[in-house]
Structure formats: structure tokens, C-alpha cells
Write a protein that holds these residues in place. Structure first.
Motif, PDB file in Angstrom:
ATOM      1  N   VAL A 569       2.499  -6.654   8.646  1.00  0.00           N
ATOM      2  CA  VAL A 569       1.749  -6.305   7.303  1.00  0.00           C
ATOM      3  C   VAL A 569       0.965  -7.205   6.901  1.00  0.00           C
ATOM      4  CG1 VAL A 569       2.468  -6.046   4.705  1.00  0.00           C
ATOM      5  CG2 VAL A 569       4.042  -5.072   6.417  1.00  0.00           C
ATOM      6  N   ASP A 570      -0.418  -7.009   6.453  1.00  0.00           N
ATOM      7  CA  ASP A 570      -1.542  -7.831   6.271  1.00  0.00           C
ATOM      8  C   ASP A 570      -1.720  -7.944   4.813  1.00  0.00           C
ATOM      9  OD1 ASP A 570      -3.532  -9.558   6.254  1.00  0.00           O
ATOM     10  OD2 ASP A 570      -4.887  -8.195   7.589  1.00  0.00           O
ATOM     11  N   MET A 571      -1.223  -8.873   4.278  1.00  0.00           N
ATOM     12  CA  MET A 571      -1.277  -8.922   2.730  1.00  0.00           C
ATOM     13  C   MET A 571      -2.811  -9.860   2.273  1.00  0.00           C
ATOM     14  SD  MET A 571       0.776  -7.389   1.323  1.00  0.00           S
ATOM     15  CE  MET A 571       0.530  -7.750  -0.342  1.00  0.00           C
ATOM     16  N   SER A 572      -3.366  -9.920   3.241  1.00  0.00           N
ATOM     17  CA  SER A 572      -4.951 -10.861   2.850  1.00  0.00           C
ATOM     18  C   SER A 572      -5.680  -9.685   2.629  1.00  0.00           C
ATOM     19  CB  SER A 572      -5.146 -11.851   4.225  1.00  0.00           C
ATOM     20  OG  SER A 572      -5.418 -10.839   5.264  1.00  0.00           O
ATOM     21  N   SER A 573      -5.417  -8.327   2.901  1.00  0.00           N
ATOM     22  CA  SER A 573      -6.513  -7.310   2.584  1.00  0.00           C
ATOM     23  C   SER A 573      -5.511  -6.439   1.570  1.00  0.00           C
ATOM     24  CB  SER A 573      -6.698  -6.443   3.643  1.00  0.00           C
ATOM     25  OG  SER A 573      -5.597  -5.434   4.025  1.00  0.00           O
ATOM     26  N   PRO A 574      -6.494  -5.650   0.697  1.00  0.00           N
ATOM     27  CA  PRO A 574      -5.866  -4.756  -0.389  1.00  0.00           C
ATOM     28  C   PRO A 574      -5.082  -3.444   0.173  1.00  0.00           C
ATOM     29  CG  PRO A 574      -8.306  -4.470  -0.544  1.00  0.00           C
ATOM     30  CD  PRO A 574      -7.940  -5.379   0.809  1.00  0.00           C
ATOM     31  N   GLU A 575      -5.330  -3.667   1.547  1.00  0.00           N
ATOM     32  CA  GLU A 575      -4.680  -2.264   2.206  1.00  0.00           C
ATOM     33  C   GLU A 575      -3.242  -1.849   1.891  1.00  0.00           C
ATOM     34  OE1 GLU A 575      -5.349   1.230   3.487  1.00  0.00           O
ATOM     35  OE2 GLU A 575      -7.142  -0.259   3.264  1.00  0.00           O
ATOM     36  N   PRO A 576      -2.232  -2.752   1.998  1.00  0.00           N
ATOM     37  CA  PRO A 576      -0.880  -2.534   1.552  1.00  0.00           C
ATOM     38  C   PRO A 576      -0.815  -1.962   0.357  1.00  0.00           C
ATOM     39  CG  PRO A 576      -0.870  -4.695   2.703  1.00  0.00           C
ATOM     40  CD  PRO A 576      -2.541  -4.142   2.427  1.00  0.00           C
ATOM     41  N   ILE A 577      -1.667  -2.449  -0.702  1.00  0.00           N
ATOM     42  CA  ILE A 577      -1.524  -1.853  -1.899  1.00  0.00           C
ATOM     43  C   ILE A 577      -1.953  -0.620  -2.046  1.00  0.00           C
ATOM     44  CG2 ILE A 577      -1.984  -2.629  -4.379  1.00  0.00           C
ATOM     45  CD1 ILE A 577      -0.962  -5.425  -3.390  1.00  0.00           C
ATOM     46  N   ARG A 578      -3.162  -0.432  -1.336  1.00  0.00           N
ATOM     47  CA  ARG A 578      -3.529   1.224  -1.418  1.00  0.00           C
ATOM     48  C   ARG A 578      -2.605   1.963  -0.710  1.00  0.00           C
ATOM     49  NH1 ARG A 578      -9.297  -1.027  -0.113  1.00  0.00           N
ATOM     50  NH2 ARG A 578     -10.085  -1.501  -2.220  1.00  0.00           N
ATOM     51  N   GLN A 579      -1.950   1.394   0.261  1.00  0.00           N
ATOM     52  CA  GLN A 579      -0.898   2.207   1.062  1.00  0.00           C
ATOM     53  C   GLN A 579       0.332   2.577  -0.035  1.00  0.00           C
ATOM     54  OE1 GLN A 579       0.482  -0.012   4.554  1.00  0.00           O
ATOM     55  NE2 GLN A 579      -1.450   0.841   5.522  1.00  0.00           N
ATOM     56  N   ALA A 580       0.648   1.533  -0.856  1.00  0.00           N
ATOM     57  CA  ALA A 580       1.798   1.783  -1.981  1.00  0.00           C
ATOM     58  C   ALA A 580       1.327   2.913  -2.845  1.00  0.00           C
ATOM     59  CB  ALA A 580       2.102   0.488  -2.627  1.00  0.00           C
ATOM     60  N   MET A 581       0.155   2.735  -3.177  1.00  0.00           N
ATOM     61  CA  MET A 581      -0.486   3.664  -4.125  1.00  0.00           C
ATOM     62  C   MET A 581      -0.573   4.988  -3.756  1.00  0.00           C
ATOM     63  SD  MET A 581      -0.943   2.284  -7.061  1.00  0.00           S
ATOM     64  CE  MET A 581       0.505   1.502  -6.659  1.00  0.00           C
ATOM     65  N   SER A 582      -0.773   5.331  -2.531  1.00  0.00           N
ATOM     66  CA  SER A 582      -0.758   6.651  -1.695  1.00  0.00           C
ATOM     67  C   SER A 582       0.764   7.173  -1.866  1.00  0.00           C
ATOM     68  CB  SER A 582      -1.192   6.706  -0.330  1.00  0.00           C
ATOM     69  OG  SER A 582      -0.331   6.011   0.731  1.00  0.00           O
ATOM     70  N   VAL A 583       1.840   6.499  -1.549  1.00  0.00           N
ATOM     71  CA  VAL A 583       3.062   6.935  -1.614  1.00  0.00           C
ATOM     72  C   VAL A 583       3.428   7.192  -3.092  1.00  0.00           C
ATOM     73  CG1 VAL A 583       5.544   6.079  -1.760  1.00  0.00           C
ATOM     74  CG2 VAL A 583       3.934   5.484   0.261  1.00  0.00           C
ATOM     75  N   PHE A 584       2.918   6.401  -4.056  1.00  0.00           N
ATOM     76  CA  PHE A 584       3.027   6.718  -5.801  1.00  0.00           C
ATOM     77  C   PHE A 584       2.395   8.033  -6.040  1.00  0.00           C
ATOM     78  CE2 PHE A 584       1.525   6.165 -10.053  1.00  0.00           C
ATOM     79  CZ  PHE A 584       2.862   6.229 -10.735  1.00  0.00           C
ATOM     80  N   GLU A 585       1.210   8.448  -5.204  1.00  0.00           N
ATOM     81  CA  GLU A 585       0.218   9.601  -5.559  1.00  0.00           C
ATOM     82  C   GLU A 585       1.364  10.854  -5.039  1.00  0.00           C
ATOM     83  OE1 GLU A 585      -4.031  11.523  -5.292  1.00  0.00           O
ATOM     84  OE2 GLU A 585      -3.448   9.591  -4.065  1.00  0.00           O
ATOM     85  N   GLN A 586       1.964  10.747  -3.834  1.00  0.00           N
ATOM     86  CA  GLN A 586       2.704  11.743  -3.144  1.00  0.00           C
ATOM     87  C   GLN A 586       4.014  12.013  -4.094  1.00  0.00           C
ATOM     88  OE1 GLN A 586       3.877  10.368   0.653  1.00  0.00           O
ATOM     89  NE2 GLN A 586       1.740   9.890   1.189  1.00  0.00           N
ATOM     90  N   LEU A 587       4.511  10.963  -4.838  1.00  0.00           N
ATOM     91  CA  LEU A 587       5.888  11.041  -5.646  1.00  0.00           C
ATOM     92  C   LEU A 587       5.176  12.196  -6.766  1.00  0.00           C
ATOM     93  CD1 LEU A 587       7.351   7.722  -6.032  1.00  0.00           C
ATOM     94  CD2 LEU A 587       8.118   9.382  -4.664  1.00  0.00           C
ATOM     95  N   ILE A 588       4.154  11.615  -7.326  1.00  0.00           N
ATOM     96  CA  ILE A 588       3.777  12.370  -8.624  1.00  0.00           C
ATOM     97  C   ILE A 588       3.528  13.901  -8.095  1.00  0.00           C
ATOM     98  CG2 ILE A 588       1.922  12.620 -10.509  1.00  0.00           C
ATOM     99  CD1 ILE A 588       1.280   9.621 -10.268  1.00  0.00           C
ATOM    100  N   GLY A 589       2.860  13.981  -7.120  1.00  0.00           N
ATOM    101  CA  GLY A 589       2.363  15.379  -6.566  1.00  0.00           C
ATOM    102  C   GLY A 589       3.781  16.241  -6.379  1.00  0.00           C
TER     103      GLY A 589
END
Length: 597
Positions: A569-589
């Protein structure tokens, strides 16, 4: 339970076993005296730290002194937290805090004296096999050289330690011991005293009037102390500005992140990535408003149950079994240690009068961790249990595989282990949910975890950044300033579907983490890293589990970003945050799908 237990009424099987740390007060006193002596002995090295062998001996004594102080602190602090109004343990906690300052003062010569050596000599020490165990310490010293002061200045800063603890100590006593909340009527019309532990329970009530009354009673009580609480928080800002300036850091934020070698970009990336994703939170607020069937969504509606006639009451013993089942993907060894922790005196389970609010995991190297809970028999408390035991297992595995110095993992890493457990628990519950109402109930709970752990903690982090920036620009901050900034952030984060009640402007006054400055962003980054780990573990199985367990066993043997990167997991990029947000979007869906028609 309508009345809160007194400490003496809590059954033994629901108390942690602090005797595993010290058999009795005499044993604590004996170790206290030993530390006093060792604190004097370490001074014998002063002026002599110029060769590898002497430096090694000094580091070994420093480790011993630090560990014994940590043990004393853990015991006294945990005893104090059992009942913060109890004077004997209050005094014990104060006594060990003062000792910790004296110990830091006694050891304060070590780093500046080593850094006084010529650069060529320092480089040779880093490469010396006799100091292999302390290589990272020496590399850290070199990295921090610009921020280390002279021996006299370091000793003076160490002496300031007692004063610097004052804001947090005062807030803790106000918040946990002195502040009394009024009684409010529950759903059955019975008068029940509002407490920290009961507040969320009231906010989870199906009766909107109960929620509203609890909300107004909570913030009305804080509002009566607004000037004192603003002065206390301002004092904490001043303290951190002082330390940052004394150590030649550009800001308190950079001073806070430097030790973990975390770039400021990680903090800023988080806020930016969450700003990008605010439309998702606004969409969830709109869905919450629809499911609650209200014309206006208020702040006291944020924890209200969204599924009619569905509630998960889970007794503590049942919660333990479910938590154990949920971590099976992590393998037998992890499960065996967890079972030992759940049943072996690691946990202080229920609320009692004067007990510190919230939940945490603490302890000292060489003994098992200790977990403080204020457990209620509900879904939220089961998640708190697995969260805190995630911390406990991280400490246990780190201590088991690293020397004392390298076992101390950073707070940046800590929230990953706890939140990973929560992700596995949610996956387990969703996989076993056959009833659509139960599935919706769980999806709501998980969506709220994103709201509270990613969005809300990022809002807290942004609040901290704003108030520190203003303080560093020379602005004085009154309760009106804190409240205005906090209120405006709530409006921005929650969007047009939310009626942001005026009372929420006082919420800043009840957040204990603001006294551990720039801490809260680590909940959001940790949740995002854990979401990524959970996906890898559930998709890949064994290889991902091995990487993850390797992360837990690594402790603090390398810099946080590097340990996570090695584990995938590379936390020096915003990618893990965006991945988490995609999971959140799936939940809402999924929630929208279940509620259509």
C-alpha cells in the motif's frame, strides 16, 4: 442498565488484569525507585559518548530506563482511567508523569552529544557492526540534526515537559471528571443521566425527540464552559508552536510529521482527495434524509437507525465469538492470539462511574496489551471491540518480533491494523446476512464508518490545519473563532441536504484528540490503507495475508511509508484514498438499489 456501576461493582471477569503488569502497589513502588536510581546512573555517560562501545552501553541503559518508565506509566494511567475521580490513582498518575519528565531530562544529553561528533565520525558509527542494532536510531539522529539543540537547551526543553502537559491534563479532568450532563427522557419517558458513554446510544434512538434532547443537552453543557475550553485549546496550540519554533521547524504540522518521515503532501493530499469526494458524502446525506422520511435532516439525525424495525442487539460474549470468526482469513495463529486476548484479562469491558470515556489500547513492551472499552451490547460496540483488538494484536506481534526500540510503531501505522479488523468483520457480517433489512442495516453501518472515520476525521484534520495556520500568523483565537471555523466546515462537508444546527459549532470542545495535535488525519489514512489491505486479503488470500502479517510484525523497524509500501500500500499517493472512496460509492449504490421502489 439505568444506573452506572460504581467501580467496585464491576465483575472481575469484565475488568482488565493490571496485576499482569505489577502484582501490587509495592511492586510498582519498587520499580519507581529503581527508575529514580537509573535516571541518576545514565548521567555517568555524559561527556563520554565518543566511541561505539560506550554509545552502545548508553543506548542499552536508555532502553531499560525508557521501558521501565513506560511500564510504570501504563499501570498508573490505566488505574487512573478506571475512575478518574479517585484520588489515590489520580496522584499516582501525576507522580509518574513527573517521573517521565525527569527521565527525559536525564537522557536529554544523549542525542546532542552524539551529534556534536564530526560528520565523518557519525557516518562511521552508522556503519559500525557494534551498533548494528541502533543503526536506524543513528540515521534518525543524522536526519534530525538540524532540529536538535545544544545540551543545555535540550535539558531546558525537557524541564518544560511538566508545563507542556497542562492543557491536555486540564481538558481531561474537565471532560471526564468534572463535567456533568443533565438527565434526559428516553423512549419510555424515563429520566436517564446523559454520559459520554450513553451519548451515541441516545443519538441512535428511533425517537427523534430523544436524539434532539441529547444533542442539545450535550452541546449546551459544553457551551457553558466555552471560554475555559477555548483557552485550554489555545494553550495547546501555543505549546506546539513553541516546540516547533524552538526546534526550527517551519510549522507545528511539519514538526508533527517529521519524526515519522511523512511528507506534508500526505496530509494535504488527504484533504484534497476528500474535497473531491464530498459529492459522495452529500449523496449519502440525501439518501439518509430519504430513508428517515424527514423534511429536514439535522445533525442529531446522523446516527439514527435507517432501517425500520431492525436492530442488532449483540451481547458481549456473542460479540467475542463473531469477532473471532471474522478474522479467520488472517490464519490460525492470529486467531489463537486474539482468543487469548479476549479471555485473558486484557480488556476492561463496561462503563462505570468516573471511568475515562471512549476506548483505547495501551500497554508496555514485554507484557500483553490492555484494552479499555465502555461496551454496550450493540453493533457499534462490537466494531469497537475488534478495532481495539486490532491495535492489541499489532502490539503483540510487533513486540514478539522486534527488539524494544524497533517494536515502537508509529501512530500513522496504528490505525491500519485496527481498521483492517473492522473491514473483515463487515465482510463476514454481510456474507452471512440473508435478510435484505439486515443487509441494508449493515451497509448503513459501514457507510457511517466511512462518514465518521474518513470524512469526519478529515474535517477534524482540516480544522486543525486552519487553526494552527491562523495561530502561526499571529491571530488570537477565541471561542467565537473556533466555533465559526468549525460550523463552516460542517456546512461544507455535509452539503445542501443537511440542516447544520447551530449547537454543532461547540463540537470542537469535546474532541480529546485535538490535544494530540495532527493525530486525527491518521484515522482517515489508516482506514484507507486498511480498505486496500482488506481487498487484497479477500481477493488474493495467502500471499496478501503474509504481506499483511509481515507489516504487523515490522513494528517501527523502518519508516511508516516504507513499511506500508513493502506490504503493498503506497500512502505517498492519493490512490488508497481514492480506492476507499470507490468502495464508499459502491456501498451507497447497493443501499440505493435496496431502497428503490
Amino acid at each position: 442498565m439505568k444506573t452506572v456501576w460504581k467501580r467496585t461493582e464491576v465483575p472481575a471477569e469484565h475488568r482488565w488484569r493490571l496485576e499482569d503488569l505489577f502484582a501490587d502497589r509495592q511492586a510498582w513502588d519498587d520499580e519507581y525507585e529503581a527508575v529514580q536510581k537509573l535516571a541518576g546512573d545514565i548521567g555517568n555517560f555524559e561527556g563520554k559518548l565518543n566511541d561505539a562501545d560506550t554509545i552502545r552501553q548508553c543506548f542499552e541503559l536508555e532502553d531499560k530506563l525508557s521501558l521501565l518508565t513506560e511500564r510504570l506509566y501504563s499501570y498508573a494511567s490505566n488505574r487512573h482511567h478506571e475512575d478518574m475521580a479517585e484520588p489515590v490513582h489520580q496522584a499516582l498518575s501525576d507522580k509518574v508523569k513527573k517521573l517521565a519528565v525527569r527521565v527525559n531530562e536525564a537522557m536529554s544529553f544523549i542525542t546532542p552529544e552524539i551529534l556534536d561528533l564530526p560528520d565523518e565520525k557519525l557516518q562511521s558509527l552508522v556503519a559500525d557492526p557494534a551498533l548494528a542494532k541502533y543503526k536506524k536510531t543513528l540515521e534518525d539522529m543524522l536526519r534530525q540534526k538540524p532540529h536538535i539543540l545544544s545540551k543545555a537547551e535540550e535539558a531546558l526543553l525537557a524541564q518544560v515537559g511538566n508545563v507542556s502537559q497542562a492543557p491536555g491534563t486540564i481538558f481531561g479532568m474537565l471532560n471526564n471528571a468534572d463535567m456533568k450532563f443533565p438527565k434526559i427522557r428516553d423512549e419510555n419517558g424515563e429520566e436517564i443521566e446523559l454520559t459520554h458513554g450513553r451519548y451515541i446510544q441516545f443519538l441512535e434512538s428511533r425517537d427523534r425527540e430523544v436524539r434532539k434532547n441529547a444533542f442539545e443537552a450535550m452541546y449546551g453543557t459544553y457551551g457553558k464552559l466555552r471560554n475555559t475550553l477555548a483557552a485550554t485549546l489555545s494553550a495547546n496550540l501555543t505549546k506546539n508552536q513553541f516546540y516547533a519554533k524552538a526546534r526550527k521547524y517551519p510549522s507545528a504540522l511539519e514538526a508533527s510529521l517529521y519524526g515519522d518521515k511523512i511528507p506534508v503532501d500526505v496530509y494535504d493530499n488527504l484533504i484534497s482527495a476528500i474535497h473531491e469526494s464530498l459529492p459522495l458524502l452529500h449523496r449519502y446525506m440525501e439518501l439518509r434524509k430519504k430513508l428517515l422520511k424527514v423534511d429536514e435532516l439535522h445533525m442529531y439525525d446522523l446516527f439514527a437507525p435507517l432501517v425500520d424495525e431492525y436492530k442488532m442487539d449483540i451481547a458481549y460474549e456473542e460479540a467475542k465469538k463473531i469477532v473471532l470468526e471474522s478474522v479467520r482469513p488472517l490464519g490460525d495463529n492470529y486467531g489463537t492470539i486474539l482468543e487469548e486476548g479476549l479471555n485473558g484479562g486484557w480488556i476492561d469491558v463496561y462503563e462505570n462511574e468516573g471511568k475515562r470515556s471512549g476506548a483505547y489500547c495501551s500497554g508496555a513492551y514485554g507484557t500483553h496489551p490492555f484494552v479499555l472499552l465502555n461496551h454496550k451490547d450493540n453493533l457499534s460496540s462490537m466494531f469497537t471491540l475488534t478495532h481495539e483488538m486490532g491495535h492489541a494484536l499489532h502490539s503483540y506481534l510487533s513486540d514478539s518480533h522486534q527488539d524494544y526500540r524497533d517494536a515502537q510503531y508509529t501512530i500513522f501505522l496504528a490505525e491500519v491494523a485496527s481498521t483492517l479488523n473492522e473491514a473483515l468483520l463487515m465482510d463476514h457480517l454481510l456474507n452471512h446476512a440473508s435478510d435484505p433489512k439486515q443487509k441494508l442495516y449493515l451497509l448503513c453501518h459501514y457507510a457511517d464508518k466511512f462518514r465518521t472515520t474518513v470524512f469526519r476525521q478529515t474535517m477534524f484534520a482540516e480544522f486543525e490545519k486552519i487553526i494552527y495556520t491562523k495561530a502561526e500568523q499571529g491571530e488570537s483565537l477565541t471561542h467565537q473563532d473556533f466555533s465559526g471555523i468549525y460550523y463552516d466546515l460542517n456546512v461544507r462537508y455535509h452539503g445542501d441536504s443537511m440542516t447544520v444546527d447551530k449547537d454543532i459549532e461547540m463540537e470542537w470542545a469535546r474532541i480529546p484528540h485535538f490535544y494530540r495535535s495532527f493525530y486525527v488525519f491518521k484515522y482517515a489514512t489508516g482506514f484507507s490503507a486498511a480498505t486496500s489491505f482488506a481487498k487484497q486479503i479477500l481477493d488474493e488470500g495467502e500471499p496478501a495475508v503474509e504481506r499483511y502479517l509481515g507489516f504487523l510484525k515490522s513494528g517501527g523497524s523502518d519508516y511508516s511509508i516504507e513499511i506500508l509500501k513493502r506490504a503493498g500500500v503506497d500512502m505517498s499517493s492519493p490512490e488508497p484514498i481514492r480506492q476507499a472512496m470507490s468502495v464508499f460509492e459502491q456501498l451507497i449504490g447497493q443501499m440505493e438499489e435496496l431502497t428503490r421502489g
